[in-house]
Scaffold this motif. Structure first.
Motif, PDB file in Angstrom:
ATOM      1  N   ILE A  75      63.081 -12.523 -12.001  1.00 35.78           N
ATOM      2  CA  ILE A  75      62.794 -13.641 -11.333  1.00 35.78           C
ATOM      3  C   ILE A  75      61.320 -14.092 -11.850  1.00 35.78           C
ATOM      4  O   ILE A  75      60.480 -13.365 -11.702  1.00 35.78           O
ATOM      5  N   CYS A  76      61.121 -15.468 -11.859  1.00 38.89           N
ATOM      6  CA  CYS A  76      59.852 -15.950 -12.200  1.00 38.89           C
ATOM      7  C   CYS A  76      59.350 -16.462 -10.975  1.00 38.89           C
ATOM      8  O   CYS A  76      59.830 -17.132 -10.021  1.00 38.89           O
ATOM      9  N   PRO A  77      57.951 -15.857 -10.746  1.00 36.29           N
ATOM     10  CA  PRO A  77      57.589 -16.343  -9.438  1.00 36.29           C
ATOM     11  C   PRO A  77      56.895 -17.646  -9.140  1.00 36.29           C
ATOM     12  O   PRO A  77      56.658 -17.951  -8.130  1.00 36.29           O
ATOM     13  N   CYS A  78      56.785 -18.164 -10.408  1.00 34.95           N
ATOM     14  CA  CYS A  78      56.227 -19.450 -10.318  1.00 34.95           C
ATOM     15  C   CYS A  78      56.953 -20.492  -9.702  1.00 34.95           C
ATOM     16  O   CYS A  78      56.585 -21.453  -8.872  1.00 34.95           O
ATOM     17  N   HIS A  79      58.170 -20.843 -10.357  1.00 41.66           N
ATOM     18  CA  HIS A  79      59.115 -21.928  -9.904  1.00 41.66           C
ATOM     19  C   HIS A  79      60.565 -21.546  -9.917  1.00 41.66           C
ATOM     20  O   HIS A  79      61.358 -22.110 -10.044  1.00 41.66           O
ATOM     21  N   ASP A  80      60.628 -19.925  -9.430  1.00 42.82           N
ATOM     22  CA  ASP A  80      62.030 -19.529  -9.064  1.00 42.82           C
ATOM     23  C   ASP A  80      62.986 -19.698 -10.168  1.00 42.82           C
ATOM     24  O   ASP A  80      64.371 -19.922  -9.876  1.00 42.82           O
ATOM     25  N   ALA A  81      62.491 -19.216 -11.385  1.00 45.55           N
ATOM     26  CA  ALA A  81      63.648 -19.328 -12.491  1.00 45.55           C
ATOM     27  C   ALA A  81      64.546 -17.988 -12.382  1.00 45.55           C
ATOM     28  O   ALA A  81      63.544 -16.725 -12.122  1.00 45.55           O
ATOM     29  N   TYR A  82      65.535 -17.869 -12.639  1.00 43.12           N
ATOM     30  CA  TYR A  82      66.389 -16.626 -12.602  1.00 43.12           C
ATOM     31  C   TYR A  82      67.021 -16.432 -14.021  1.00 43.12           C
ATOM     32  O   TYR A  82      67.465 -17.192 -14.678  1.00 43.12           O
ATOM     33  N   LYS A 126      57.846 -13.341 -20.519  1.00 43.47           N
ATOM     34  CA  LYS A 126      57.105 -14.635 -20.517  1.00 43.47           C
ATOM     35  C   LYS A 126      58.275 -15.714 -20.238  1.00 43.47           C
ATOM     36  O   LYS A 126      59.147 -15.531 -21.166  1.00 43.47           O
ATOM     37  N   CYS A 127      58.356 -15.946 -19.104  1.00 43.09           N
ATOM     38  CA  CYS A 127      59.120 -17.332 -18.755  1.00 43.09           C
ATOM     39  C   CYS A 127      59.367 -18.315 -19.771  1.00 43.09           C
ATOM     40  O   CYS A 127      58.109 -18.965 -20.200  1.00 43.09           O
ATOM     41  N   THR A 128      60.320 -18.729 -20.128  1.00 39.29           N
ATOM     42  CA  THR A 128      60.332 -19.934 -21.044  1.00 39.29           C
ATOM     43  C   THR A 128      60.217 -21.378 -20.301  1.00 39.29           C
ATOM     44  O   THR A 128      60.103 -22.238 -21.123  1.00 39.29           O
ATOM     45  N   HIS A 129      59.606 -21.283 -19.116  1.00 37.51           N
ATOM     46  CA  HIS A 129      59.424 -22.742 -18.575  1.00 37.51           C
ATOM     47  C   HIS A 129      57.946 -22.732 -18.796  1.00 37.51           C
ATOM     48  O   HIS A 129      57.479 -23.508 -19.710  1.00 37.51           O
ATOM     49  N   LEU A 130      56.973 -22.340 -18.007  1.00 36.72           N
ATOM     50  CA  LEU A 130      55.597 -22.452 -18.509  1.00 36.72           C
ATOM     51  C   LEU A 130      54.756 -21.046 -18.554  1.00 36.72           C
ATOM     52  O   LEU A 130      53.702 -20.879 -17.941  1.00 36.72           O
ATOM     53  N   SER A 131      55.559 -20.078 -18.978  1.00 36.80           N
ATOM     54  CA  SER A 131      55.160 -18.775 -19.344  1.00 36.80           C
ATOM     55  C   SER A 131      54.574 -17.763 -18.317  1.00 36.80           C
ATOM     56  O   SER A 131      53.602 -16.888 -18.691  1.00 36.80           O
ATOM     57  N   CYS A 132      54.842 -18.107 -17.143  1.00 41.43           N
ATOM     58  CA  CYS A 132      54.536 -16.938 -16.097  1.00 41.43           C
ATOM     59  C   CYS A 132      55.314 -15.823 -16.219  1.00 41.43           C
ATOM     60  O   CYS A 132      56.214 -15.805 -17.252  1.00 41.43           O
ATOM     61  N   ARG A 133      54.934 -14.487 -15.841  1.00 42.80           N
ATOM     62  CA  ARG A 133      55.642 -13.396 -16.249  1.00 42.80           C
ATOM     63  C   ARG A 133      56.799 -13.191 -15.166  1.00 42.80           C
ATOM     64  O   ARG A 133      56.522 -13.265 -14.000  1.00 42.80           O
ATOM     65  N   GLY A 172      67.365 -22.448 -12.336  1.00 40.81           N
ATOM     66  CA  GLY A 172      65.781 -22.812 -12.178  1.00 40.81           C
ATOM     67  C   GLY A 172      65.409 -23.804 -13.413  1.00 40.81           C
ATOM     68  O   GLY A 172      66.457 -24.286 -14.201  1.00 40.81           O
ATOM     69  N   PRO A 173      64.271 -23.996 -13.576  1.00 42.57           N
ATOM     70  CA  PRO A 173      63.752 -25.239 -14.383  1.00 42.57           C
ATOM     71  C   PRO A 173      63.665 -24.689 -15.743  1.00 42.57           C
ATOM     72  O   PRO A 173      63.533 -25.426 -16.740  1.00 42.57           O
ATOM     73  N   GLN A 174      63.795 -23.502 -16.346  1.00 47.31           N
ATOM     74  CA  GLN A 174      63.530 -23.166 -17.483  1.00 47.31           C
ATOM     75  C   GLN A 174      64.493 -23.485 -18.653  1.00 47.31           C
ATOM     76  O   GLN A 174      65.700 -23.711 -18.364  1.00 47.31           O
TER      77      GLN A 174
HETATM   78  S1  FES Z   1      57.015 -20.629 -15.201  1.00 52.12           S
HETATM   79 FE1  FES Z   1      58.809 -19.637 -14.576  1.00 52.12          FE
HETATM   80  S2  FES Z   1      59.790 -21.046 -13.599  1.00 52.12           S
HETATM   81 FE2  FES Z   1      58.247 -22.082 -14.134  1.00 52.12          FE
END
Ligand code: FES
Length: 161
Positions: free
Chosen positions: A119-126, A101-108, A136-138
Motif C-alpha cells: 500500500i502506498c501511503p501517499c495516494h492510496d495505491a494498492y 517505489k510506487c509507480t505513481h509519484l515514487s513514494c515508498r 489506485g492512481p498508479q
Molecule cells: S505516489 Fe503512490 S499513489 Fe501516489
C-alpha cells in the motif's frame, strides 16, 4: 646608424627568460587544468549486482524488505540514494524482487499482510503480492529487479536510477 645584426646580451637574456617562463607555465598549468576538469568528465557506471545476503534470509511466500544505498558520481556532484526491494522467495525456489517505489509519484510502498497488498501511503495505491496493480492512481505494476543466486547468496541486478 644601422643596427647590428647581433643581439645584445640584454636582449638574449630577455628572450631566454620569456621562453623559460612560458615553458614553466605550461608545465604547471596543463596538469592543473586537467586536475580541475577531470571530475566533470567522470561518470561512474550505475549498473551493478547488489549482494542481498543468504537466500535463507528470505522466507518462502513472505515479502521481505531489503534496503541498499548507491553512490552516484556525476562530475563534481556525489549523491547517495537509498533503494528498497521486496524479496519474495516462491515455493518453486524462484525469486521475485520488487521495487518499493510506487509507480505513481515514487513514494515508498509498504507490505501489509492483513490486506495482502503493498500500500502506498501517499495516494492510496494498492498492489498485490506480485506487484500488480489492484487499485489506485498508479499507471502500472511495481518495477521488478533481475536476480541471481550464487553460492546460496542472493544478488539483485541494479540498473541505475
Ligand atoms: S505516489 Fe503512490 S499513489 Fe501516489
Amino acid at each position: 646608424m644601422p643596427r647590428s645584426p647581433h643581439m645584445s646580451r640584454r636582449e638574449f637574456v630577455s628572450i631566454v627568460t620569456a621562453a623559460a617562463g612560458t615553458v614553466m607555465g605550461a608545465l604547471i598549468g596543463i596538469p592543473a587544468i586537467g586536475y580541475l576538469i577531470a571530475p566533470a568528465l567522470q561518470k561512474v557506471s550505475a549498473d551493478a549486482w547488489i549482494p542481498a545476503g543468504p537466500i535463507a534470509n528470505y522466507p518462502v511466500g513472505v515479502p521481505t524488505l531489503f534496503n541498499f544505498n548507491r553512490t552516484k558520481i556525476d562530475g563534481w556532484v556525489t549523491t547517495v540514494n537509498s533503494f528498497g526491494v521486496y524479496i519474495i522467495q516462491q515455493s518453486d525456489g524462484s525469486i521475485l524482487a520488487l521495487s518499493n517505489k510506487c509507480t505513481h509519484l515514487s513514494c515508498r510502498v509498504n507490505w501489509k499482510p492483513d490486506a495482502s497488498a503493498y500500500i502506498c501511503p501517499c495516494h492510496d495505491a494498492y498492489f498485490d503480492i506480485n506487484g500488480e496493480k489492484i487499485k489506485g492512481p498508479q499507471p502500472r505494476a511495481l518495477d521488478r529487479y533481475e536476480t541471481k543466486v550464487e553460492d546460496n547468496n542472493l544478488l539483485i541486478h541494479f540498473l541505475g536510477s
